[in-house]
Design a protein around this motif. Structure first.
Motif, mmCIF file in Angstrom:
data_model
loop_
_atom_site.group_PDB
_atom_site.id
_atom_site.type_symbol
_atom_site.label_atom_id
_atom_site.label_comp_id
_atom_site.label_asym_id
_atom_site.label_seq_id
_atom_site.Cartn_x
_atom_site.Cartn_y
_atom_site.Cartn_z
ATOM 1 N N ILE A 156 0.841 -1.210 0.000
ATOM 2 C CA ILE A 156 0.000 0.000 0.000
ATOM 3 C C ILE A 156 0.871 1.253 0.000
ATOM 4 O O ILE A 156 0.636 2.184 -0.777
ATOM 5 C CB ILE A 156 -0.977 -0.025 1.194
ATOM 6 N N SER A 157 1.889 1.275 0.828
ATOM 7 C CA SER A 157 2.795 2.436 0.892
ATOM 8 C C SER A 157 3.511 2.678 -0.432
ATOM 9 O O SER A 157 3.680 3.818 -0.860
ATOM 10 C CB SER A 157 3.839 2.248 1.994
ATOM 11 N N LEU A 158 3.929 1.613 -1.065
ATOM 12 C CA LEU A 158 4.613 1.709 -2.350
ATOM 13 C C LEU A 158 3.734 2.387 -3.391
ATOM 14 O O LEU A 158 4.174 3.301 -4.103
ATOM 15 C CB LEU A 158 5.006 0.300 -2.818
ATOM 16 N N PHE A 159 2.492 1.974 -3.488
ATOM 17 C CA PHE A 159 1.579 2.572 -4.462
ATOM 18 C C PHE A 159 1.205 4.003 -4.072
ATOM 19 O O PHE A 159 1.153 4.891 -4.935
ATOM 20 C CB PHE A 159 0.341 1.696 -4.664
ATOM 21 N N GLU A 160 0.966 4.223 -2.791
ATOM 22 C CA GLU A 160 0.617 5.579 -2.349
ATOM 23 C C GLU A 160 1.753 6.560 -2.594
ATOM 24 O O GLU A 160 1.511 7.719 -2.932
ATOM 25 C CB GLU A 160 0.199 5.577 -0.887
ATOM 26 N N SER A 161 2.992 6.120 -2.466
ATOM 27 C CA SER A 161 4.126 7.009 -2.745
ATOM 28 C C SER A 161 4.202 7.366 -4.229
ATOM 29 O O SER A 161 4.907 8.294 -4.614
ATOM 30 C CB SER A 161 5.439 6.388 -2.272
ATOM 31 N N ASN A 162 3.445 6.645 -5.049
ATOM 32 C CA ASN A 162 3.362 6.921 -6.479
ATOM 33 C C ASN A 162 1.974 7.452 -6.873
ATOM 34 O O ASN A 162 1.545 7.321 -8.019
ATOM 35 C CB ASN A 162 3.702 5.656 -7.278
#
Length: 183
Positions: A156-162
Motif C-alpha cells: 500500500i505504501s509503495l503505491f501511495e508514494s506513487n
C-alpha cells in the motif's frame, strides 16, 4: 555408489547457488482463472487495460467488447503481445488507463521502478500479490522464484508514494490479496 552420491551432492550444491527464474519453472495453473475473474470485477466499463505479465491471457475471458486489451509479457504469448522484460527495465508505451497485474509483481526485482512506471502510465491498478502476512516462509518464496517480499503495508505504501491510493481490497480463497489503487 559413493561416486553417484557425491555427484548428486555437488549438483544439489550448485543448484542451490543458482537463482531460480520464473522462465525455468513457468507453470500456469488453471485455478488461477478464479483469481483473475475476481480481479476483473474491478475493471471499469470502457477501460483500456494493460495486462502486465499476461501469461495465458486468461483476462480476455472476463472482459467485454467495451474494453480494450493490451497483453504484455517477457516473451510472446501470441501475435499481439508486447514483449517487455520488466527485470531489464523494459516497460510498454501504451495508451492504457488500467494496469492489471495478476501474479507478476512477485517476480519483479526493482518493484519500486515497476510501480512508478505503472503510475506514470495509468490512473488505476488492479493488483494481486502474495503478501508476507499470508506467505511468510522465505524459503518457499525463493523456491517460487519470487524476487521480493512485501507486507500488505509495504504494498500500500509503495503505491501511495506513487499517487495511487487504495480504494478497495479483497482476499481470494487461496490467500492472494487483491488491491485496487486509483489516482
Amino acid at each position: 555408489m559413493v561416486m553417484v552420491s557425491f555427484v548428486k551432492k555437488v549438483i544439489n550444491f550448485f543448484n542451490k547457488k543458482k537463482t531460480i527464474q520464473w522462465k525455468n519453472i513457468e507453470n500456469f495453473d488453471p485455478n488461477w482463472k478464479e483469481r483473475i475473474k475476481d480481479m476483473s470485477r474491478y475493471i471499469d466499463s470502457g477501460s483500456v487495460i494493460v495486462d502486465l505479465g499476461c501469461g495465458e491471457m486468461w483476462l480476455k475471458e472476463f472482459i467485454t467488447e467495451k474494453e480494450s486489451y493490451i497483453p504484455v509479457d517477457y516473451m510472446s504469448r501470441g501475435g499481439d503481445t508486447i514483449v517487455c522484460d520488466f527485470n531489464n527495465y523494459e516497460y510498454p508505451k501504451t495508451n492504457s488507463d488500467t494496469a492489471f497485474v495478476s501474479g507478476c509483481l512477485e517476480y519483479i526485482e526493482d518493484f519500486k521502478w515497476f510501480v512508478e512506471k505503472i503510475s506514470q502510465s495509468n490512473t488505476k491498478c488492479i493488483l494481486s500479490y502474495c503478501t508476507t502476512e499470508y506467505f511468510p516462509n522465505m524459503e518457499s518464496r525463493k523456491q517460487l522464484a519470487w524476487k521480493n517480499n512485501l507486507s500488505k503495508f509495504e504494498v500500500i505504501s509503495l503505491f501511495e508514494s506513487n499517487q495511487l491510493f487504495l480504494v478497495d481490497e479483497n482476499l481470494t480463497k487461496t490467500n492472494n490479496q487483491i488491491f485496487v489503487f486509483k489516482k
